[in-house]
Design a protein around this motif. Structure first.
Motif, PDB file in Angstrom:
ATOM      1  N   LYS A 188     -26.621  -8.223  -3.676  1.00  0.00           N
ATOM      2  CA  LYS A 188     -25.497  -7.365  -3.994  1.00  0.00           C
ATOM      3  C   LYS A 188     -24.219  -8.200  -4.025  1.00  0.00           C
ATOM      4  N   ARG A 189     -23.441  -8.022  -5.101  1.00  0.00           N
ATOM      5  CA  ARG A 189     -22.261  -8.858  -5.285  1.00  0.00           C
ATOM      6  C   ARG A 189     -21.147  -8.423  -4.334  1.00  0.00           C
ATOM      7  N   MET A 190     -20.472  -9.406  -3.738  1.00  0.00           N
ATOM      8  CA  MET A 190     -19.395  -9.167  -2.796  1.00  0.00           C
ATOM      9  C   MET A 190     -18.112  -8.830  -3.560  1.00  0.00           C
ATOM     10  N   THR A 191     -17.354  -7.877  -3.063  1.00  0.00           N
ATOM     11  CA  THR A 191     -16.078  -7.535  -3.686  1.00  0.00           C
ATOM     12  C   THR A 191     -15.011  -8.537  -3.277  1.00  0.00           C
ATOM     13  N   ILE A 192     -13.949  -8.622  -4.072  1.00  0.00           N
ATOM     14  CA  ILE A 192     -12.860  -9.567  -3.782  1.00  0.00           C
ATOM     15  C   ILE A 192     -12.164  -9.232  -2.459  1.00  0.00           C
ATOM     16  N   PRO A 193     -11.860  -7.948  -2.153  1.00  0.00           N
ATOM     17  CA  PRO A 193     -11.241  -7.668  -0.842  1.00  0.00           C
ATOM     18  C   PRO A 193     -12.126  -8.080   0.339  1.00  0.00           C
ATOM     19  N   PHE A 194     -13.441  -7.831   0.240  1.00  0.00           N
ATOM     20  CA  PHE A 194     -14.337  -8.222   1.326  1.00  0.00           C
ATOM     21  C   PHE A 194     -14.387  -9.740   1.456  1.00  0.00           C
ATOM     22  N   PHE A 195     -14.381 -10.461   0.312  1.00  0.00           N
ATOM     23  CA  PHE A 195     -14.397 -11.924   0.340  1.00  0.00           C
ATOM     24  C   PHE A 195     -13.135 -12.456   1.023  1.00  0.00           C
ATOM     25  N   LYS A 196     -11.973 -11.892   0.709  1.00  0.00           N
ATOM     26  CA  LYS A 196     -10.720 -12.337   1.312  1.00  0.00           C
ATOM     27  C   LYS A 196     -10.690 -12.021   2.807  1.00  0.00           C
ATOM     28  N   GLN A 197     -11.268 -10.878   3.170  1.00  0.00           N
ATOM     29  CA  GLN A 197     -11.323 -10.535   4.588  1.00  0.00           C
ATOM     30  C   GLN A 197     -12.198 -11.520   5.354  1.00  0.00           C
ATOM     31  N   ALA A 198     -13.333 -11.903   4.767  1.00  0.00           N
ATOM     32  CA  ALA A 198     -14.215 -12.879   5.417  1.00  0.00           C
ATOM     33  C   ALA A 198     -13.520 -14.228   5.564  1.00  0.00           C
ATOM     34  N   LEU A 199     -12.719 -14.607   4.578  1.00  0.00           N
ATOM     35  CA  LEU A 199     -11.971 -15.862   4.683  1.00  0.00           C
ATOM     36  C   LEU A 199     -10.954 -15.797   5.809  1.00  0.00           C
ATOM     37  N   GLY A 200     -10.233 -14.658   5.886  1.00  0.00           N
ATOM     38  CA  GLY A 200      -9.218 -14.522   6.933  1.00  0.00           C
ATOM     39  C   GLY A 200      -9.814 -14.557   8.324  1.00  0.00           C
ATOM     40  N   GLU A 201     -11.017 -14.023   8.485  1.00  0.00           N
ATOM     41  CA  GLU A 201     -11.676 -14.009   9.796  1.00  0.00           C
ATOM     42  C   GLU A 201     -12.480 -15.274  10.065  1.00  0.00           C
TER      43      GLU A 201
END
Length: 502
Positions: free
Chosen positions: A371-384
């Motif tokens: 399942k493809r990751m959304t851009i907001p979820f990707f940015k959240q993972a980077l921030g954490e």
């Protein structure tokens, strides 16, 4: 209007002097020369009828055209190209009416990016036509090659001002407009003759087609010799399936490899959905992409997008954004910038091409593709700094990351941050800051990805650098313990070096 064009039109009409004497000569020539048509400044008329509010009034242009047509004049209205097609904020309120008037041959378009005044002024000078406008054209008078006096005399003799009282078009009563020129009697007689010849030509073409469709008379078969008859008996008879397959092969070869209209439409629509699923795209880039896809998959070597649209029964003369709306307007939206068509994107209700399959197909493919990751979820993972979420398959990341991943891993360090951003945008169409709002986040992402091959990526002085991964104490013994103990001192020393280097 440029000086060279003004000079050219002036020489054609005999304008040789910018002095008052030259102006008087112009007046004498204008009296001798009878105008044959009237040119309408379309945007000026439309804005006057809408009381200088956008969108402009298409009805206002029609009222002016009908007024002079009733008087017997030939009328031409000049409008920007964006007045036709899709309704826009800085266009007209009824583009369909503009298209209808264009089909009648009374509305003509000029490029939207150009100044429409230059076109109707140039045409009026060439043809000697009257002009209907409230524009005083002072800027054009200053640029005129023959001087302001000559231009102002032309304006006084050829330009008609006007007003609107509700829906009534009222030209300047003080302007003495002569009677429209009459066509010669020979030209009036030639019209029915031309129609008769055209009808005869159509009938002749129809007869030729009907004769070609008629089956030719069959010649009687020749009598076979005894040997041929014996050979025919021994030869195996052709089965109905063989005949059918031969007919099918012949029909495919007769088509010459040209795809059916329905198949071509499905291929083009699928390519549009697939390309726009990653975000908006410039119209010119999208048209070039469609040509490449159809050449590669469909085997059709189209030389232009117009030829491809013509095979799908879409008007070739219309601009690409209009053709796109006719083909797949229920799924695609045209994005305008400065009131001009700029790019295309999928509508919010439309599903991307990757999701356009049945439930059964989705169940079959769900185990294969993540399942493809959304851009907001990707940015959240980077921030954490969530390394677990960011260590999955590349196909599961947002589309821009998947497209640019190979490029990011193949960077030659050290490299300027701006250069990385330019490469990322040219590869994906997205700005780098849309996914990585800080440099250290991109450095962290490249560090945790083993495919990139760099032990540690770090950002310093607007540059990305790469250094080898530090050895663990268990691998290096005393040396490893010493390195791990002195690592904070080395980091401090590197910061001091960077400070004094500035």
């Amino acid at each position: 209007m440029g000086g060279s064009q003004d000079c050219l039109f002036a020489q054609k009409r005999g304008l040789r002097s910018s002095t008052p004497q030259g102006g008087s000569k112009l007046a004498q020539e204008e009296e001798q020369k009878q105008a044959s048509e009237i040119v309408i400044d379309g945007p000026n008329i439309a804005m006057a009828h809408s009381v200088n509010k956008w969108p402009a009034s298409a009805r206002g242009i029609e009222y002016a055209i009908r007024h002079y047509q009733k008087l017997g004049w030939k009328v031409r209205a000049i409008v920007p190209r964006h007045f036709l097609g899709k309704k826009s904020r800085r266009g007209v309120d009824d583009p369909g009416l503009m298209e209808k008037l264009q089909d009648e041959g009374v509305v003509f378009t000029v490029p939207s990016q150009d100044h429409d005044d230059n076109y109707w002024i140039a045409y009026a000078f060439q043809s000697g036509a009257y002009v209907v406008t409230n524009d005083r054209m002072k800027d054009h008078a200053e640029k005129h090659a023959e001087g302001e006096d000559v231009f102002f005399q032309w304006r006084q003799q050829r330009v008609i001002s006007y007003a609107f009282i509700d829906d009534t078009f009222l030209p300047n009563p003080d302007f003495k407009l002569p009677k429209p020129p009459k066509l010669p009697a020979e030209a009036m007689k030639a019209k029915p003759e031309q129609k008769q010849t055209e009808v005869k030509q159509k009938v002749a073409r129809h007869e030729k087609k009907s004769q070609a469709k008629k089956p030719q008379a069959k010649t009687p078969p020749r009598k076979k010799s005894p040997q041929q008859q014996s050979q025919a008996k021994t030869a195996p008879a052709k089965t109905p399936r063989q005949k059918k397959s031969r007919r099918g092969a012949g029909s495919r070869s007769a088509q010459g490899g040209k795809p059916a209209q329905g198949d071509l439409e499905q291929s083009v629509k699928s390519a549009i959905r697939s390309r726009l699923s990653s975000g908006p795209l410039h119209l010119q880039t999208l048209s070039q992409h469609l040509l490449k896809v159809i050449r590669k998959k469909g085997g059709q070597n189209y030389t232009s997008i117009k030829a491809m649209m013509g095979d799908m029964k879409i008007s070739r003369s219309r601009p690409f954004y209009y053709q796109l709306e006719k083909l797949i307007g229920d799924e695609v939206e045209i994005v305008h910038k400065a009131s001009l068509p700029h790019s295309a994107k999928l509508k919010t209700g439309a599903r991307p091409e990757q999701q356009r399959h049945t439930v059964g197909e989705h169940r079959k493919s769900s185990g294969k593709s993540p399942k493809r990751m959304t851009i907001p979820f990707f940015k959240q993972a980077l921030g954490e700094r969530n390394a677990t979420a960011l260590s999955g398959s590349i196909e599961g990341f947002p589309v821009p990351i998947e497209k640019a991943f190979t490029m990011l891993c193949d960077l030659d360090f050290p490299i300027n941050v701006a250069a990385v951003g330019n490469r990322f945008k040219s590869k994906t169409g997205f700005r780098l800051s849309k996914l990585f709002n800080k440099m250290d986040k991109l450095a962290f992402f490249l560090t945790i990805r083993p495919e990139c091959g760099c032990g540690e990526v770090y950002a310093e002085d607007m540059y990305f650098h790469c250094r080898a991964a530090p050895e663990s104490p268990s691998d290096g013994g005393k040396d490893g313990v010493l390195k791990s103990a002195t690592r904070p001192l080395s980091k401090m020393w590197n910061k001091l070096k960077g400070f004094f280097a500035r």
